[in-house]
Design a protein around this motif. Structure first.
Motif, short mmCIF file in Angstrom:
data_model
loop_
_atom_site.label_atom_id
_atom_site.label_comp_id
_atom_site.label_asym_id
_atom_site.label_seq_id
_atom_site.Cartn_x
_atom_site.Cartn_y
_atom_site.Cartn_z
N ASP A 73 0.78 -1.28 0.00
CA ASP A 73 0.14 0.13 -0.10
C ASP A 73 0.85 1.14 0.12
N ALA A 74 2.02 1.17 0.84
CA ALA A 74 3.08 2.41 0.67
C ALA A 74 3.59 2.55 -0.39
N MET A 75 4.11 1.39 -0.95
CA MET A 75 4.52 1.86 -2.47
C MET A 75 3.71 2.09 -3.37
N LEU A 76 2.44 1.86 -3.42
CA LEU A 76 1.38 2.24 -4.47
C LEU A 76 1.41 3.70 -4.13
N GLU A 77 1.13 4.23 -2.92
CA GLU A 77 0.76 5.72 -2.68
C GLU A 77 2.31 6.44 -3.26
N ARG A 78 3.56 5.90 -2.65
CA ARG A 78 4.60 6.59 -3.09
C ARG A 78 4.60 6.81 -4.55
N HIS A 79 4.21 5.82 -5.38
CA HIS A 79 4.34 6.08 -6.76
C HIS A 79 2.93 6.49 -7.34
N ARG A 80 2.13 7.29 -6.52
CA ARG A 80 0.85 8.00 -6.75
C ARG A 80 0.11 7.13 -8.03
N ILE A 81 -0.33 5.87 -7.57
CA ILE A 81 -0.94 4.88 -8.23
C ILE A 81 -2.38 5.28 -8.25
N GLY A 82 -3.12 5.03 -9.48
CA GLY A 82 -4.42 5.31 -9.32
C GLY A 82 -5.32 4.28 -9.42
N LEU A 83 -4.76 2.95 -10.32
CA LEU A 83 -5.29 1.77 -10.65
C LEU A 83 -4.28 0.62 -10.41
N VAL A 84 -4.92 -0.61 -9.94
CA VAL A 84 -3.93 -1.77 -9.56
C VAL A 84 -4.57 -2.76 -10.43
N CYS A 85 -3.74 -3.37 -11.04
CA CYS A 85 -4.13 -4.76 -11.88
C CYS A 85 -3.37 -6.01 -11.14
N LEU A 86 -4.01 -6.89 -10.67
CA LEU A 86 -3.56 -8.18 -10.29
C LEU A 86 -3.35 -9.13 -11.73
N ALA A 87 -2.14 -9.34 -11.89
CA ALA A 87 -1.99 -10.32 -13.11
C ALA A 87 -1.10 -11.44 -12.98
N ASN A 107 -8.67 -7.57 -11.31
CA ASN A 107 -8.09 -9.02 -11.40
C ASN A 107 -8.55 -9.75 -12.83
N ILE A 108 -7.61 -10.67 -13.32
CA ILE A 108 -7.81 -11.46 -14.44
C ILE A 108 -7.94 -12.89 -13.91
N HIS A 109 -9.24 -13.59 -14.29
CA HIS A 109 -9.20 -14.82 -13.89
C HIS A 109 -9.57 -15.59 -15.08
N LEU A 132 -18.16 -24.48 -23.53
CA LEU A 132 -17.27 -22.89 -23.49
C LEU A 132 -16.76 -22.48 -22.46
N HIS A 133 -15.52 -21.94 -22.43
CA HIS A 133 -14.53 -21.76 -21.44
C HIS A 133 -14.11 -20.28 -21.85
N GLY A 134 -13.37 -19.73 -20.99
CA GLY A 134 -12.76 -18.35 -21.35
C GLY A 134 -12.08 -17.62 -20.29
N CYS A 135 -12.13 -16.37 -20.18
CA CYS A 135 -11.71 -15.44 -18.91
C CYS A 135 -12.50 -14.24 -18.78
N THR A 136 -12.11 -13.86 -17.51
CA THR A 136 -12.71 -12.46 -17.00
C THR A 136 -12.07 -11.55 -16.37
N LEU A 171 -5.58 -17.87 -22.98
CA LEU A 171 -4.48 -16.91 -22.64
C LEU A 171 -4.54 -15.69 -23.73
N ILE A 172 -4.83 -16.24 -25.09
CA ILE A 172 -4.77 -15.15 -26.23
C ILE A 172 -5.93 -14.24 -25.86
N GLN A 173 -7.06 -14.83 -25.11
CA GLN A 173 -8.35 -13.73 -25.06
C GLN A 173 -7.84 -12.94 -23.89
N GLU A 174 -7.07 -13.52 -22.88
CA GLU A 174 -6.86 -12.64 -21.73
C GLU A 174 -5.97 -11.45 -21.85
N HIS A 175 -5.06 -11.79 -22.99
CA HIS A 175 -4.21 -10.54 -23.40
C HIS A 175 -5.21 -9.46 -24.36
#
Ligand code: GRF
Length: 210
Positions: A73-87, A107-109, A132-136, A171-175
């Motif tokens: 959290d401190a690192m995100l604030e220090r870098h003035r981050i507005g959005l976080v992507c879990l990947a 997050n991508i699942h 059917l399968h896929g990603c979200t 994975l192609i669709q994730e990207h």
């Protein structure tokens, strides 16, 4: 103003690389400003460094989850981050970090949520006989893999599929969809910021109509 975005990874970092590639376009509404990994050996770190993006390793030591998340959290604030992507970030976050970044953490699942939350999604989709399968891409909430959905892409399950083949097709669709979802969120934040600025600096009163 592009939204400064951090990506959290644990391994290969192919989704991170897709976000970096998309954000290289000047018109993309987000810039990747920081990459954090919980593992020094994560292959994605080298990709981020080659792209000239600041990287930071914040390891989870023992059971000290609270300290680990406070550091992030401190690192995100220090870098003035507005959005976080879990990947491909392998830790389930506690309500502390989820709460701090509510509505600003994606997050991508690798499944069509709400089907197959959790791990081993491709093998489980095959075992269930899914056609059917896929990603979200979804917003992160306290409940694992169940926050509001921002984007999904579906792929067919083929008769001779193995978990590996299916994973590669997904994975192609994730990207594709992760950059789309990030652009959507960043664009919305930029518009909100512009609207806020307009509210703070109202136009001078108009002359009364004659
Ligand atoms: C992806 O399949 C993602 O959906 C899942 O973990 C994997 C990470 O792959 N959360 P990569 O590190 O982005 O290549």
């Amino acid at each position: 103003m592009r939204v400064r975005t951090a990506v959290l990874i644990s391994g290969r970092g192919s989704n991170m690389a897709a976000l970096i590639r998309a954000a290289a376009a000047p018109a993309f509404p987000a810039e990747i400003a920081l990459v954090i990994s919980d593992r020094a050996a994560a292959a994605g770190l080298a990709l981020a460094r080659v792209a000239g993006i600041p990287t930071k390793v914040i390891e989870v030591r023992g059971a000290a989850r609270a300290r680990h998340e406070a550091e992030i959290d401190a690192m995100l604030e220090r870098h003035r981050i507005g959005l976080v992507c879990l990947a491909g970030y392998l830790h389930v976050l506690t309500p502390f970090l989820v709460g701090r970044w509510r509505g600003r953490m994606l997050n991508i699942h690798p499944s069509l949520l709400p089907a197959f939350p959790g791990l081993e999604t491709h093998a489980r989709a095959l075992a269930a006989g899914a056609k059917l399968h896929g990603c979200t891409v979804h917003l992160v909430t306290e409940q694992l893999d169940s926050g509001p959905i921002l984007a999904q892409a579906a792929v067919p399950v083929l008769p001779d599929d193995t978990p590996e083949r299916l994973a590669a097709r997904v994975l192609i669709q994730e990207h594709r969809i992760y950059p789309l979802a990030l652009a959507m969120m960043a664009g919305a934040r930029a518009e909100t910021a512009a609207a806020d600025a307009a509210l703070m600096n109202p136009l001078p009163a108009l002359e009364p109509a004659p």
